[in-house]
Design an enzyme around this catalytic site. Structure first.
Site, PDB file in Angstrom:
ATOM      1  N   HIS A   1      -3.720  17.660  16.477  1.00 47.31           N
ATOM      2  CA  HIS A   1      -3.737  16.948  15.189  1.00 47.31           C
ATOM      3  C   HIS A   1      -5.189  16.659  14.763  1.00 47.31           C
ATOM      4  CE1 HIS A   1      -2.994  13.761  12.310  1.00 47.31           C
ATOM      5  NE2 HIS A   1      -1.719  13.621  12.620  1.00 47.31           N
TER       6      HIS A   1
ATOM      7  N   GLU B   1      -3.997  20.944  11.183  1.00 47.77           N
ATOM      8  CA  GLU B   1      -3.437  20.841  12.527  1.00 47.77           C
ATOM      9  C   GLU B   1      -2.759  22.140  12.962  1.00 47.77           C
ATOM     10  OE1 GLU B   1      -0.883  17.341  12.505  1.00 47.77           O
ATOM     11  OE2 GLU B   1      -2.024  16.534  10.816  1.00 47.77           O
TER      12      GLU B   1
HETATM   13  C1  BG6 Z   1       0.445  13.827  10.216  1.00 46.36           C
HETATM   14  C2  BG6 Z   1       1.819  13.722   9.622  1.00 46.36           C
HETATM   15  O1  BG6 Z   1       0.399  14.937  11.054  1.00 46.36           O
HETATM   16  O2  BG6 Z   1       0.177  12.652  10.968  1.00 46.36           O
HETATM   17  C3  BG6 Z   1       1.892  12.475   8.759  1.00 46.36           C
HETATM   18  O3  BG6 Z   1       2.104  14.880   8.869  1.00 46.36           O
HETATM   19  C4  BG6 Z   1       1.500  11.248   9.565  1.00 46.36           C
HETATM   20  O4  BG6 Z   1       3.209  12.330   8.238  1.00 46.36           O
HETATM   21  C5  BG6 Z   1       0.129  11.492  10.183  1.00 46.36           C
HETATM   22  O5  BG6 Z   1       1.464  10.115   8.726  1.00 46.36           O
HETATM   23  C6  BG6 Z   1      -0.397  10.343  11.027  1.00 46.36           C
HETATM   24  O6  BG6 Z   1       0.523   9.955  11.982  1.00 46.36           O
HETATM   25  P1  BG6 Z   1       0.195   8.732  12.914  1.00 46.36           P
HETATM   26  O7  BG6 Z   1       1.432   8.508  13.746  1.00 46.36           O
HETATM   27  O8  BG6 Z   1      -0.983   9.106  13.758  1.00 46.36           O
HETATM   28  O9  BG6 Z   1      -0.109   7.557  12.002  1.00 46.36           O
END
Ligand code: BG6
Length: 286
Positions: free
Chosen positions: A155, A260
């Site tokens: 991510h 990602e």
């Molecule tokens: C992204 C998702 O990969 O991660 C989003 O597509 C999400 O929907 C974002 O809000 C952040 O997620 P988190 O759990 O780290 O706040």
């Protein structure tokens, strides 16, 4: 010292890698890469100044690992978003160096804690290779005696000068799930490159890349290559969503974009016993 054991924010252990090509930092917490600076360049990765650095909590920025599910748990909303791997302590499996690369491998296996969230035996290895580019590879092995399925993502948060002057290419003609605003709408990308003018949360399925992030405000271009990753997620939370996140500063959203390498939603992975799967990304400052 090319690989230095050190203590990072929140007292969490990390490894600092350095060689003739640059520097990188990885926390054992989540096997989380928080920094990559090619020599003479500022950091390619973005970190929130408001990130948590604490056991059990994900780090905001860098390269969180989403496993064994991407996004919310498909059937149990009480389970952590993006799985548990990013919030657990990994161990150092190996470290090595050549004239071209500095490499560390971190590992996580099933435990009583993981089995309460996901009832499968597995081994996860995160290989971080610092060379002329940065390579990050997440290998999952099924050590159980029955098949299992999972979703996952590297991510990656990239720093940009101004999201409104940033584009991401390599997605024209691809089908995506538009998840901005919390919904799920099937669309097809008709644009030469993704541009940003509102919350953007897209999961492109069945797409190989590579993608180029072009940041006109700084003149920087980053190539994002993928392997073993059928999904590309593109995310910027914009104003309201970032304001709702305690570990995300109200004025930070213009300076980041996530691109990602993932296997998410319809692109889930199924592994037979003893089989392995590797999802990897290679980042290059162009
Ligand atoms: C992204 C998702 O990969 O991660 C989003 O597509 C999400 O929907 C974002 O809000 C952040 O997620 P988190 O759990 O780290 O706040």
């Amino acid at each position: 010292m090319p690989i230095l054991d050190t203590i990072g924010a929140g007292g969490l252990p990390c490894l600092d890698l350095s060689n003739t090509f640059g520097t990188a930092r990885i926390y054992l917490h989540g096997a989380h890469v928080t920094s990559w600076s090619p020599i003479g360049q500022r950091d390619v990765l973005w970190m929130s100044a408001y990130s948590h650095f604490a056991a059990g909590k994900p780090i905001r920025g860098g390269i969180p690992l989403c496993f064994p599910w991407f996004g919310g748990h498909p059937t149990d909303a009480s389970k952590p978003a993006h799985g548990f791997a990013r919030s657990m302590a990994w161990t150092v499996h190996s470290r090595s160096e050549t004239t071209e690369h500095t490499t560390v491998v971190l590992a996580l296996s099933d435990s009583a804690a993981t089995k309460t969230a996901w009832p499968h035996a597995f081994r996860a290895e995160l290989t971080l290779t610092l060379g002329r580019n940065l390579q990050v590879a997440l290998t999952i092995t099924n050590t159980d005696n029955a098949p299992f399925s999972f979703t996952e993502a590297l991510h990656t948060y990239f720093g940009v000068g101004d999201i409104t002057q940033t584009t991401v290419d390599g997605l024209k003609g691809a089908a995506y799930d538009d998840r901005a605003g919390g919904g799920s709408v099937a669309r097809t990308d008709q644009e030469t490159a993704v541009t940003f003018a509102a919350e953007t949360d897209r999961a492109y399925v069945g797409i190989n890349g590579p993608h180029i992030i072009s940041d006109r405000a700084t003149g920087r271009c980053i190539r994002v290559e993928k392997s073993g990753a059928k999904t590309t997620v593109v995310w910027n939370p914009w104003i309201a969503k970032s304001a709702a996140m305690p570990d995300f500063g109200n004025h930070e959203w213009p300076h980041m974009v996530c691109v990602e390498a993932a296997n998410a939603f319809a692109d889930s992975v199924t592994l037979q016993p003893k089989a392995s799967h590797c999802c990897a990304t290679t980042l290059t400052l162009v």
